[in-house]
Design a protein around this motif. Structure first.
Motif, short mmCIF file in Angstrom:
data_model
loop_
_atom_site.label_atom_id
_atom_site.label_comp_id
_atom_site.label_asym_id
_atom_site.label_seq_id
_atom_site.Cartn_x
_atom_site.Cartn_y
_atom_site.Cartn_z
N ASP A 1 61.49 36.24 -24.84
CA ASP A 1 60.75 34.77 -24.95
C ASP A 1 59.97 34.36 -24.01
OD1 ASP A 1 62.54 34.83 -22.64
OD2 ASP A 1 63.85 33.09 -23.46
N LYS A 2 59.33 35.56 -23.17
CA LYS A 2 58.39 35.49 -22.03
C LYS A 2 58.82 34.49 -21.08
CE LYS A 2 54.74 36.29 -25.38
NZ LYS A 2 53.48 36.28 -26.05
N LYS A 3 60.05 34.18 -20.90
CA LYS A 3 60.52 33.22 -19.89
C LYS A 3 60.45 33.96 -18.54
CE LYS A 3 64.28 30.26 -18.21
NZ LYS A 3 65.65 29.79 -18.28
N THR A 4 60.19 33.32 -17.25
CA THR A 4 59.93 34.00 -16.09
C THR A 4 61.23 33.50 -15.51
OG1 THR A 4 57.59 33.50 -15.99
CG2 THR A 4 58.77 34.07 -13.98
N VAL A 5 62.43 34.34 -15.38
CA VAL A 5 63.65 34.07 -14.79
C VAL A 5 63.59 33.94 -13.43
CG1 VAL A 5 64.51 34.98 -17.15
CG2 VAL A 5 64.26 36.27 -15.15
N PHE A 6 63.03 34.60 -12.81
CA PHE A 6 62.76 34.52 -11.32
C PHE A 6 61.36 34.80 -10.85
CE2 PHE A 6 62.91 36.48 -7.15
CZ PHE A 6 63.56 35.48 -6.30
N TYR A 7 60.76 33.94 -9.79
CA TYR A 7 59.58 34.36 -9.34
C TYR A 7 59.72 33.72 -7.72
CZ TYR A 7 57.32 29.76 -9.81
OH TYR A 7 57.10 28.36 -9.97
N ALA A 8 58.79 34.36 -7.10
CA ALA A 8 58.83 34.06 -5.52
C ALA A 8 57.19 34.63 -4.94
CB ALA A 8 60.29 34.41 -4.92
N TYR A 9 57.16 34.02 -3.81
CA TYR A 9 56.07 34.64 -3.08
C TYR A 9 56.42 35.46 -1.93
CZ TYR A 9 51.47 33.86 -0.61
OH TYR A 9 50.35 33.98 -0.22
N ALA A 10 55.66 36.77 -2.04
CA ALA A 10 55.67 37.63 -0.93
C ALA A 10 54.60 37.67 0.02
CB ALA A 10 55.78 39.07 -1.70
N LEU B 1 57.28 45.52 3.87
CA LEU B 1 58.22 45.32 2.73
C LEU B 1 58.68 43.96 2.64
CD1 LEU B 1 59.78 48.90 2.35
CD2 LEU B 1 57.78 48.22 1.48
N MET B 2 58.97 43.22 1.57
CA MET B 2 59.55 41.93 1.46
C MET B 2 60.91 42.02 0.45
SD MET B 2 59.48 38.83 2.49
CE MET B 2 57.88 37.77 2.75
N LEU B 3 62.01 41.70 1.07
CA LEU B 3 63.13 41.76 0.21
C LEU B 3 63.47 40.31 -0.14
CD1 LEU B 3 64.30 43.78 2.99
CD2 LEU B 3 65.75 44.40 0.83
N PHE B 4 63.91 39.96 -1.36
CA PHE B 4 64.32 38.65 -1.83
C PHE B 4 65.66 38.97 -2.44
CE2 PHE B 4 59.76 39.52 -2.69
CZ PHE B 4 59.15 38.45 -2.23
N LYS B 5 66.47 37.62 -2.21
CA LYS B 5 67.66 37.39 -2.78
C LYS B 5 67.38 36.88 -4.25
CE LYS B 5 71.91 34.46 -3.08
NZ LYS B 5 72.46 35.86 -4.10
N THR B 6 67.57 37.77 -5.24
CA THR B 6 67.37 37.02 -6.67
C THR B 6 68.26 36.04 -7.01
OG1 THR B 6 66.36 39.28 -7.12
CG2 THR B 6 66.72 37.87 -9.09
N ASP B 7 67.91 34.69 -7.10
CA ASP B 7 68.87 33.69 -7.86
C ASP B 7 68.04 33.26 -8.67
OD1 ASP B 7 70.20 31.27 -8.42
OD2 ASP B 7 70.70 30.99 -6.09
N THR B 8 68.43 33.24 -10.17
CA THR B 8 67.61 32.67 -11.19
C THR B 8 67.76 31.16 -11.28
OG1 THR B 8 69.40 33.20 -12.75
CG2 THR B 8 67.67 34.80 -12.40
N LEU B 9 68.85 30.54 -10.43
CA LEU B 9 68.83 28.95 -10.58
C LEU B 9 68.04 28.44 -9.49
CD1 LEU B 9 72.69 28.76 -11.36
CD2 LEU B 9 70.62 28.79 -12.94
N HIS B 10 67.73 29.15 -8.54
CA HIS B 10 67.19 28.61 -7.29
C HIS B 10 65.83 29.30 -6.87
CE1 HIS B 10 71.42 27.20 -7.08
NE2 HIS B 10 70.84 26.11 -6.85
N PHE B 11 64.94 28.80 -7.33
CA PHE B 11 63.57 29.59 -6.79
C PHE B 11 62.21 28.68 -7.60
CE2 PHE B 11 64.21 30.77 -11.35
CZ PHE B 11 62.86 30.43 -12.00
N PRO B 12 61.28 28.92 -6.93
CA PRO B 12 60.48 29.62 -6.01
C PRO B 12 61.09 29.39 -4.54
CG PRO B 12 58.72 28.58 -6.80
CD PRO B 12 59.89 28.10 -7.54
N ASP B 13 61.38 27.94 -4.28
CA ASP B 13 61.57 27.33 -3.19
C ASP B 13 63.04 27.71 -2.61
OD1 ASP B 13 58.98 26.23 -3.05
OD2 ASP B 13 59.78 24.76 -4.28
N GLY B 14 62.96 27.98 -1.15
CA GLY B 14 64.39 28.25 -0.60
C GLY B 14 64.82 29.47 -0.80
N VAL B 15 64.18 30.70 -1.36
CA VAL B 15 64.57 31.71 -1.57
C VAL B 15 64.70 32.67 -0.41
CG1 VAL B 15 64.22 34.28 -2.66
CG2 VAL B 15 63.58 31.85 -3.87
N TYR B 16 65.81 33.35 -0.18
CA TYR B 16 65.86 33.94 1.03
C TYR B 16 65.22 35.33 1.06
CZ TYR B 16 67.96 37.53 4.30
OH TYR B 16 68.27 38.37 5.30
#
Length: 330
Positions: free
Chosen positions: A120-129, A154-169
């Motif tokens: 469905d082309k939904k962006t289920v997670f995104y963040a800023y590296a 390198l940048m590591l992200f905790k992938t949380d599909t309910l809380h993004f893109p702000d506040g991502v570890y």
């Protein structure tokens, strides 16, 4: 009178031959009609599709290499990416099929990293590296790591599909000339080629606070290592730099010059027997409008496109389990 009879006899004889099917004249062979390759209706139905980081329209495209048709595309402005974040996805720099070809993991020079569901082309997670992001990879627990060349990390992200893109570890790990990241499921290591070395890292498997521990550093010839990607069906990685294309064996740690087109190759992708090796070599600055095979023959072209990388849409069992499904670290 005799002349008229001869004409009649000749005509009757010809008719008899035609009716009997016997003739010294070779029959006319009509070639079968040329059947145009049908365009697959979906990505799942496409047997030879590739995913392309296409910069002329800042989009990710999945195209059928047989027909040349676009099967699927994702543009940040047409998705659930917030308007103020669309610029993060300017100049997409890599895209790969993950989770058994059901999702696309992509990143862009604008600093964005995204996981997109194909259906469905939904962006289920995104963040800023940030820092001119060139590559991204899934870690075994569903977290994500990316590589950025500006700032060298390198940048590591905790992938949380309910809380993004702000506040991502996030967690930065220094590396020279960050351009690539590949998870090696067999060795349980993350590989990254950094300028004139290949480095491996161990993962801490901490869901909430992912981190990498430096493991091995191996010197390699040349400079500005660019693409690093699994060789299909082998314990090898494709490796490109400004002058050459190599394969690197992750077990023996040996580097071998590959039997493909050399110099200034931005991406390499293979898919086994019956599939050509995909190479992207710039025509203008860092982009091109075509994809080449191992010998430099054009196998896909689209006028006006700015292709940066192209990958086969195939399951990647070097990095992920067979039939891997979408999962999050809990």
């Amino acid at each position: 009178m005799m002349k008229k009879l001869w004409y009649v006899f000749t005509a009757v004889s010809l008719m008899a031959i035609a009716c009997s099917g016997k003739s010294n004249v070779a029959p006319v062979v009509v070639p079968p009609p040329v059947v145009k390759t049908d365009t697959p209706a979906t990505v799942a139905a496409c047997s030879k599709c590739m995913v392309v980081a296409e910069q002329s329209q800042n989009r990710i495209v999945i195209a059928d290499i047989n027909s040349g048709a676009v099967i699927w595309e994702w543009k940040p402005e047409n998705s659930n990416v917030k308007a103020e974040h669309v610029k993060w996805f300017g100049n997409p720099s890599d895209a790969k099929a993950v989770y058994n070809n059901q999702y696309i993991l992509t990143n862009a020079s604008g600093g964005g990293v995204a996981l997109i569901r194909i259906a469905d082309k939904k962006t289920v997670f995104y963040a800023y590296a940030g820092g001119n992001t060139h590559s991204a990879e899934l870690l075994p627990d569903g977290n994500i790591v990316s590589a950025s060349s500006t700032g060298n990390y390198l940048m590591l992200f905790k992938t949380d599909t309910l809380h993004f893109p702000d506040g991502v570890y996030t967690k930065k790990v220094p590396i020279d000339f960050g351009h690539n990241v590949v998870w090696d499921a067999g060795q349980q290591r993350l590989w990254s080629a950094a300028m004139a070395t290949i480095r491996s890292f161990r993962y801490n498997f901490n869901c909430a606070a992912p981190d990498l521990i430096p493991d091995t550093i191996i010197n390699i010839p040349g400079t500005e290592a660019h693409d690093l990607f699994p060789v299909y069906g082998e314990n090898n990685l494709w490796l490109t730099n400004t002058t050459n294309v190599y394969t690197f064996n992750v077990i023996s740690k040996q580097l071998t010059q590959a039997d493909v087109l050399q110099a200034n190759i931005k991406s390499v992708s293979s898919a086994g027997s019956g599939f050509p090796v995909l190479l992207v070599r710039p025509k203008e600055s860092w982009w091109t409008d075509e994809v080449l095979d191992a010998k430099g023959n054009s196998i896909f072209s689209q006028k006006g496109w700015k292709i940066y990388k192209a990958r086969w849409v195939i399951p990647n069992t070097f990095s992920y389990p067979a039939n891997d499904q979408m999962h999050l670290c809990r």
